[in-house]
Design a protein around this motif. Structure first.
Motif, PDB file in Angstrom:
ATOM      1  N   MET A   1       0.845  -1.165   0.000  1.00  0.00           N
ATOM      2  CA  MET A   1       0.000   0.000   0.000  1.00  0.00           C
ATOM      3  C   MET A   1       0.890   1.227   0.000  1.00  0.00           C
ATOM      4  O   MET A   1       1.864   1.299   0.728  1.00  0.00           O
ATOM      5  CB  MET A   1      -0.905   0.007   1.233  1.00  0.00           C
ATOM      6  CG  MET A   1      -1.713   1.255   1.340  1.00  0.00           C
ATOM      7  SD  MET A   1      -2.790   1.156   2.774  1.00  0.00           S
ATOM      8  CE  MET A   1      -3.617   2.680   2.596  1.00  0.00           C
ATOM      9  N   VAL A   2       0.520   2.208  -0.790  1.00  0.00           N
ATOM     10  CA  VAL A   2       1.246   3.472  -0.837  1.00  0.00           C
ATOM     11  C   VAL A   2       0.340   4.566  -0.293  1.00  0.00           C
ATOM     12  O   VAL A   2      -0.794   4.721  -0.733  1.00  0.00           O
ATOM     13  CB  VAL A   2       1.679   3.818  -2.276  1.00  0.00           C
ATOM     14  CG1 VAL A   2       2.358   5.175  -2.314  1.00  0.00           C
ATOM     15  CG2 VAL A   2       2.593   2.737  -2.834  1.00  0.00           C
ATOM     16  N   VAL A   3       0.844   5.294   0.691  1.00  0.00           N
ATOM     17  CA  VAL A   3       0.130   6.419   1.275  1.00  0.00           C
ATOM     18  C   VAL A   3       0.883   7.679   0.885  1.00  0.00           C
ATOM     19  O   VAL A   3       2.105   7.714   0.927  1.00  0.00           O
ATOM     20  CB  VAL A   3       0.074   6.311   2.823  1.00  0.00           C
ATOM     21  CG1 VAL A   3      -0.622   7.502   3.436  1.00  0.00           C
ATOM     22  CG2 VAL A   3      -0.583   5.013   3.248  1.00  0.00           C
ATOM     23  N   GLY A   4       0.165   8.715   0.510  1.00  0.00           N
ATOM     24  CA  GLY A   4       0.792   9.983   0.184  1.00  0.00           C
ATOM     25  C   GLY A   4       0.287  11.079   1.093  1.00  0.00           C
ATOM     26  O   GLY A   4      -0.908  11.168   1.365  1.00  0.00           O
ATOM     27  N   GLY A   5       1.188  11.875   1.606  1.00  0.00           N
ATOM     28  CA  GLY A   5       0.802  12.981   2.474  1.00  0.00           C
ATOM     29  C   GLY A   5       1.997  13.491   3.235  1.00  0.00           C
ATOM     30  O   GLY A   5       3.020  12.810   3.331  1.00  0.00           O
ATOM     31  N   ASP A   6       1.889  14.687   3.766  1.00  0.00           N
ATOM     32  CA  ASP A   6       3.046  15.292   4.424  1.00  0.00           C
ATOM     33  C   ASP A   6       3.313  14.754   5.829  1.00  0.00           C
ATOM     34  O   ASP A   6       4.378  14.965   6.371  1.00  0.00           O
ATOM     35  CB  ASP A   6       2.939  16.810   4.438  1.00  0.00           C
ATOM     36  CG  ASP A   6       1.763  17.330   5.246  1.00  0.00           C
ATOM     37  OD1 ASP A   6       1.175  16.571   6.038  1.00  0.00           O
ATOM     38  OD2 ASP A   6       1.435  18.511   5.070  1.00  0.00           O
ATOM     39  N   ALA A   7       2.383  14.066   6.427  1.00  0.00           N
ATOM     40  CA  ALA A   7       2.533  13.470   7.768  1.00  0.00           C
ATOM     41  C   ALA A   7       2.768  14.517   8.850  1.00  0.00           C
ATOM     42  O   ALA A   7       3.137  14.186   9.956  1.00  0.00           O
ATOM     43  CB  ALA A   7       3.654  12.423   7.785  1.00  0.00           C
ATOM     44  N   THR A   8       2.555  15.775   8.530  1.00  0.00           N
ATOM     45  CA  THR A   8       2.764  16.848   9.499  1.00  0.00           C
ATOM     46  C   THR A   8       1.430  17.182  10.158  1.00  0.00           C
ATOM     47  O   THR A   8       0.495  17.627   9.500  1.00  0.00           O
ATOM     48  CB  THR A   8       3.336  18.097   8.810  1.00  0.00           C
ATOM     49  OG1 THR A   8       4.547  17.741   8.151  1.00  0.00           O
ATOM     50  CG2 THR A   8       3.605  19.208   9.805  1.00  0.00           C
ATOM     51  N   MET A   9       1.361  16.916  11.445  1.00  0.00           N
ATOM     52  CA  MET A   9       0.140  17.163  12.204  1.00  0.00           C
ATOM     53  C   MET A   9       0.493  17.198  13.678  1.00  0.00           C
ATOM     54  O   MET A   9       1.630  16.927  14.060  1.00  0.00           O
ATOM     55  CB  MET A   9      -0.885  16.058  11.920  1.00  0.00           C
ATOM     56  CG  MET A   9      -0.407  14.678  12.303  1.00  0.00           C
ATOM     57  SD  MET A   9      -1.428  13.354  11.649  1.00  0.00           S
ATOM     58  CE  MET A   9      -0.641  13.076  10.067  1.00  0.00           C
ATOM     59  N   ALA A  10      -0.456  17.514  14.481  1.00  0.00           N
ATOM     60  CA  ALA A  10      -0.230  17.457  15.921  1.00  0.00           C
ATOM     61  C   ALA A  10      -0.141  15.989  16.345  1.00  0.00           C
ATOM     62  O   ALA A  10      -0.824  15.132  15.787  1.00  0.00           O
ATOM     63  CB  ALA A  10      -1.373  18.150  16.655  1.00  0.00           C
ATOM     64  N   ARG A  11       0.703  15.717  17.316  1.00  0.00           N
ATOM     65  CA  ARG A  11       0.878  14.340  17.796  1.00  0.00           C
ATOM     66  C   ARG A  11      -0.459  13.726  18.224  1.00  0.00           C
ATOM     67  O   ARG A  11      -0.703  12.547  18.007  1.00  0.00           O
ATOM     68  CB  ARG A  11       1.860  14.302  18.969  1.00  0.00           C
ATOM     69  CG  ARG A  11       3.269  14.668  18.599  1.00  0.00           C
ATOM     70  CD  ARG A  11       4.167  14.737  19.826  1.00  0.00           C
ATOM     71  NE  ARG A  11       4.300  13.472  20.500  1.00  0.00           N
ATOM     72  CZ  ARG A  11       5.210  12.538  20.218  1.00  0.00           C
ATOM     73  NH1 ARG A  11       6.077  12.746  19.277  1.00  0.00           N
ATOM     74  NH2 ARG A  11       5.238  11.403  20.880  1.00  0.00           N
ATOM     75  N   TYR A  12      -1.300  14.514  18.860  1.00  0.00           N
ATOM     76  CA  TYR A  12      -2.575  13.979  19.352  1.00  0.00           C
ATOM     77  C   TYR A  12      -3.491  13.528  18.223  1.00  0.00           C
ATOM     78  O   TYR A  12      -4.378  12.720  18.428  1.00  0.00           O
ATOM     79  CB  TYR A  12      -3.292  14.972  20.269  1.00  0.00           C
ATOM     80  CG  TYR A  12      -3.697  16.263  19.615  1.00  0.00           C
ATOM     81  CD1 TYR A  12      -4.869  16.354  18.865  1.00  0.00           C
ATOM     82  CD2 TYR A  12      -2.916  17.406  19.741  1.00  0.00           C
ATOM     83  CE1 TYR A  12      -5.241  17.546  18.259  1.00  0.00           C
ATOM     84  CE2 TYR A  12      -3.278  18.599  19.144  1.00  0.00           C
ATOM     85  CZ  TYR A  12      -4.440  18.662  18.396  1.00  0.00           C
ATOM     86  OH  TYR A  12      -4.802  19.829  17.798  1.00  0.00           O
ATOM     87  N   GLU A  13      -3.280  14.041  17.011  1.00  0.00           N
ATOM     88  CA  GLU A  13      -4.081  13.578  15.881  1.00  0.00           C
ATOM     89  C   GLU A  13      -3.768  12.118  15.553  1.00  0.00           C
ATOM     90  O   GLU A  13      -4.589  11.413  14.979  1.00  0.00           O
ATOM     91  CB  GLU A  13      -3.839  14.450  14.653  1.00  0.00           C
ATOM     92  CG  GLU A  13      -4.388  15.852  14.811  1.00  0.00           C
ATOM     93  CD  GLU A  13      -4.262  16.662  13.556  1.00  0.00           C
ATOM     94  OE1 GLU A  13      -5.055  16.428  12.618  1.00  0.00           O
ATOM     95  OE2 GLU A  13      -3.361  17.523  13.503  1.00  0.00           O
TER      96      GLU A  13
END
Length: 80
Positions: A1-13
């Motif tokens: 599986m390939v996921v695309g995204g910046d992965a930048t978010m708050a830790r609690y997310e």
């Protein structure tokens, strides 16, 4: 599986139910990542944010661990 995204978010997310800033999620993101890892033989994350900035976001390192280090930049070399 390939996921695309910046992965930048708050830790609690990632770590908490209800952590999403857009809607109430009943389960933390870690649960979903565990499901994906259980369903697919390989899990890869393609990150469009410049790789030299990844270290400034703790959520990026959390996601990297969840995909066993298989996070690559959205570049020709990263896609190879």
């Amino acid at each position: 599986m390939v996921v695309g995204g910046d992965a930048t978010m708050a830790r609690y997310e990632i770590t908490h139910a209800g952590g999403s800033v857009e809607h109430w999620n009943e389960e933390p993101g870690t649960e979903w990542m565990s499901r994906f890892a259980g369903l697919y033989e390989r899990l890869v994350w393609i990150n469009p944010t410049p790789q030299e900035t990844w270290e400034y976001s703790s959520s990026v390192s959390m996601i990297q661990k969840m995909v066993d280090g298989q996070m690559f930049p959205l570049t020709i070399r990263g896609l190879e």
